[in-house]
Design an enzyme around this catalytic site. Structure first.
Site, PDB file in Angstrom:
ATOM      1  N   ASP A 259       0.822  -1.213   0.000  1.00 56.97           N
ATOM      2  CA  ASP A 259       0.000   0.000   0.000  1.00 56.97           C
ATOM      3  C   ASP A 259       0.857   1.266   0.000  1.00 56.97           C
ATOM      4  O   ASP A 259       2.023   1.239   0.387  1.00 56.97           O
ATOM      5  CB  ASP A 259      -0.913  -0.034   1.231  1.00 56.97           C
TER       6      ASP A 259
ATOM      7  N   ASP B 153     -11.118   3.834  -1.810  1.00 55.37           N
ATOM      8  CA  ASP B 153     -11.639   2.955  -0.760  1.00 55.37           C
ATOM      9  C   ASP B 153     -13.168   2.970  -0.725  1.00 55.37           C
ATOM     10  O   ASP B 153     -13.785   4.030  -0.809  1.00 55.37           O
ATOM     11  CB  ASP B 153     -11.159   3.433   0.615  1.00 55.37           C
TER      12      ASP B 153
HETATM   13  C1  9PG Z   1      -5.047   1.093   5.419  1.00 57.12           C
HETATM   14  C2  9PG Z   1      -5.878   1.424   4.201  1.00 57.12           C
HETATM   15  C3  9PG Z   1      -6.523   0.185   3.569  1.00 57.12           C
HETATM   16  C4  9PG Z   1      -7.166   0.576   2.253  1.00 57.12           C
HETATM   17  C5  9PG Z   1      -6.157   1.247   1.366  1.00 57.12           C
HETATM   18  C6  9PG Z   1      -5.580   2.477   2.067  1.00 57.12           C
HETATM   19  O1  9PG Z   1      -5.724   9.267   0.354  1.00 57.12           O
HETATM   20  N1  9PG Z   1      -5.761   8.830   1.497  1.00 57.12           N
HETATM   21  O2  9PG Z   1      -5.611   9.596   2.467  1.00 57.12           O
HETATM   22  C7  9PG Z   1      -5.946   7.437   1.719  1.00 57.12           C
HETATM   23  C8  9PG Z   1      -5.779   6.888   2.987  1.00 57.12           C
HETATM   24  C9  9PG Z   1      -5.983   5.536   3.183  1.00 57.12           C
HETATM   25  C10 9PG Z   1      -6.352   4.745   2.120  1.00 57.12           C
HETATM   26  C11 9PG Z   1      -6.516   5.292   0.884  1.00 57.12           C
HETATM   27  C12 9PG Z   1      -6.313   6.648   0.671  1.00 57.12           C
HETATM   28  O3  9PG Z   1      -6.596   3.406   2.312  1.00 57.12           O
HETATM   29  O4  9PG Z   1      -6.703   1.630   0.155  1.00 57.12           O
HETATM   30  O5  9PG Z   1      -7.692  -0.569   1.603  1.00 57.12           O
HETATM   31  O6  9PG Z   1      -5.550  -0.814   3.336  1.00 57.12           O
HETATM   32  O7  9PG Z   1      -4.999   2.074   3.296  1.00 57.12           O
HETATM   33  O8  9PG Z   1      -4.500   2.241   5.988  1.00 57.12           O
END
Ligand code: 9PG
Length: 581
Positions: free
Chosen positions: A372, A433
């Site tokens: 990730d 998400d």
């Molecule tokens: C775990 C999560 C989950 C999830 C992933 C990811 O842009 N943003 O601030 C942002 C934060 C978290 C995020 C996606 C975007 O989620 O997609 O499935 O694993 O991390 O922290």
């Protein structure tokens, strides 16, 4: 006439970071001199190849090389499919001359722009639209659609830009090198660009994906994936007890994979030790999952390190830098205590470390890795080797993971620039998400201009349809988890069903992410329906026909998806789904 000849009054431009562009007209294939640089264009039946060489005596930092042309008069309803940069970046149609690039929104944030575009700079003209890696243009009613795509994305990013220009449309294909330094006498091949015409956007996109997948050695052979993931119920507060309770309840559920998400690790960056909520060791956790007959999966953000991590303390020099004083921030996440830093994936010792981490996790029994926040090394910053492009920095890190994990591990890219993932990952998150709500919540903080990237099931829905053409051509699509529970959620039963059916008809990976204690017979029947749809759509995709979205250029988000003999139509005002077979 070749594709290159068909372009109206083409011009080449090169730009150094912060500098003005040097431009020249193109009269045909061959070398074009642009200051100290020489760009050589080669004509191909379906587009062009190109390379850039430094003929001068000094190193040159290259921001981009761009071929721009006049695509004719701007019609009343001209459109561009905007393909997003990485897993979470929105993909959907936009109206040329009407819609704006999100970077032009007042108050847009540099880190967010860096996350969601190859080029983190604000567009010079707010009416310039851009699409990363691939696009489809509908410029004049009655004329064919134009499909444009880069051959690959591992060596550098590729961006298409479209701009209204005094009643006409200017189109540009831009090789984004992000300031990579070209040594005197050095030459760099750029990814070729294909130009295609047709009357069906899905077919143009499928043809591009088939070519790019084949050329890039795409890993498309993993079986259909069904599993459980801890994130969308437990989020950062997951515990070993919760994991074990779900494992104990999973008998009778058809999961192959059992994947522990964010929340288990000691620190972001320290991936070989669990925190206090997980008394067991990693091999013990994997062993318990395997003992239930499931494949152990685990989440990590392999290119990030929090300031409090052992890694950052032991190897401060392994962090990429923003400037002399500050390391490069790769993400700000309250769940992790705030800002975290980015590893410098141009350092051999960092790559060796990443390889070691992946090898240790696989040795502990986790043969499925969710990788990730992998865009982080593409962010602008100071890296040890200034000759590497942003895409190469990401790619080097991903390849280090693959070397450590071995050829049989299932690697799922997440937050990953799509082009850099082809040939390395088995699965790719292709949207933002999901969340236990449909729309972005009114109280949810949204980075200005980027509401489409925020967790919301509607946002995940959009990309599940608009990127369906990639499934089993570039990797297995991961649309993100199903949301089956009827309690502890703000999704209406209709909305949960809309989302579940989209996951099914997309043929993509099907992961449940609820506390299994909350799921009743209705949830189980919905899952079974999803899996039947999913297996049929996936089998059809594997035989060469991915699911198809036929209102991709009409509606954002799109509303129709066909796959595996099923047709899903959604009324987004509900939302409510109709499915026919
Ligand atoms: C775990 C999560 C989950 C999830 C992933 C990811 O842009 N943003 O601030 C942002 C934060 C978290 C995020 C996606 C975007 O989620 O997609 O499935 O694993 O991390 O922290």
């Amino acid at each position: 006439m070749s594709a290159l000849e068909a372009l109206g009054s083409p011009r080449l431009a090169v730009r150094s970071p912060g500098g003005a562009a040097t431009m020249a007209r193109v009269t045909g294939p061959g070398p074009v001199e642009l200051g100290a640089l020489t760009v050589t264009l080669e004509e191909r039946a379906d587009g062009w190849g190109w390379s850039v060489a430094n003929a001068g005596g000094d190193p040159v930092a290259l921001e981009c090389v761009r071929l721009e042309w006049d695509a004719g008069p701007l019609g009343g309803d001209a459109r561009m499919l905007r393909h997003g940069y990485q897993s979470w970046s929105p993909t959907g149609v936009a109206r040329i001359g009407v819609d704006r690039d999100p970077s032009a929104t007042p108050g847009s944030i540099g880190l967010v722009r860096g996350m969601h575009h190859a080029d983190s700079a604000v567009v010079a003209d707010p009416h310039e639209l851009r699409s990363e890696l691939v696009t489809v243009l509908a410029l004049t009613p009655g004329s064919p659609l134009v499909g444009l795509g880069f051959d690959a994305g591992a060596g550098h990013d590729g961006t298409f830009r479209v701009r209204p220009d005094t009643g006409r449309v200017a189109v540009a294909a831009e090789a984004h090198l992000g300031g990579a330094v070209l040594a005197p006498g050095a030459e760099r091949r750029l990814h070729g660009v294909t130009v295609d015409e047709g009357d069906d956007a899905s077919l143009l996109l499928e043809a591009w994906a088939a070519r790019a997948g084949q050329a890039g050695g795409a890993r498309t052979g993993a079986p259909y994936q069904v599993g459980w993931c801890s994130w969308y119920h437990y989020f950062h507060d997951v515990t070993e007890a919760a994991l074990r309770a779900n494992l104990a309840r999973s008998a009778g559920w058809p999961f192959d994979v059992f994947q522990l998400d964010d929340g288990w690790q000691r620190h972001i960056g320290d991936w070989l030790a669990t925190n206090d909520r997980f008394p067991s060791t990693l091999p013990e956790l994997a062993g318990s999952i395997a003992a239930e007959g499931r494949r152990p999966g685990i989440w990590l953000a392999p290119f990030l390190a929090s300031p409090g991590s052992e890694l950052a303390a032991a190897h401060p020099d392994w962090l990429a830098r923003w400037d002399e004083q500050r390391p490069l921030v790769g993400m700000v996440n309250p769940g992790w205590g705030g800002a975290v830093h980015t590893l410098d994936t141009t350092r051999p010792e960092v790559l060796a470390h990443i390889e070691h981490v992946a090898a240790e996790l696989v040795a502990a029994g986790f043969t499925y890795l969710k990788l990730d926040f992998t865009y982080a090394p593409s962010l602008p910053g100071r890296f040890h080797d200034p000759a590497r492009t942003p895409a190469e920095r990401v790619r080097a890190g991903m390849e280090a993971v693959r070397r450590g994990a071995g050829p049989d591990a299932f690697l799922l890219g997440c937050g990953l620039p799509l082009g850099a993932g082809i040939g390395v990952v088995d699965g790719m998150r292709i949207g933002p998400d999901v969340a236990p709500h449909w729309e972005v919540r009114p109280d949810q903080w949204v980075p200005p201009g980027y509401d489409g990237v925020e967790p919301a099931t509607r946002n995940a829905w959009r990309n599940t349809l608009s990127r369906s053409f990639q499934h089993r051509r570039l990797w297995l699509n991961d649309p993100d988890c199903l949301m089956l529970r009827a309690a502890e959620t703000d999704l209406s039963p209709d909305a949960a069903r809309v989302w579940a059916l989209a996951v099914g008809v997309s043929g993509g990976m099907a992961l449940v992410s609820d506390d299994l204690a909350l799921l009743d017979g209705g949830a189980r029947r919905l899952l079974d329906e999803v899996l039947a749809l999913g297996r049929a759509a996936d089998a059809e995709a594997a035989s060469g026909r991915p699911p198809r979205c036929d209102d991709l250029l009409e509606s954002d988000p799109p509303t129709r998806l066909t796959g595996g003999g099923a047709r899903l139509v959604v009324d987004l005002t509900g939302p409510r789904a109709t499915i026919s077979r």
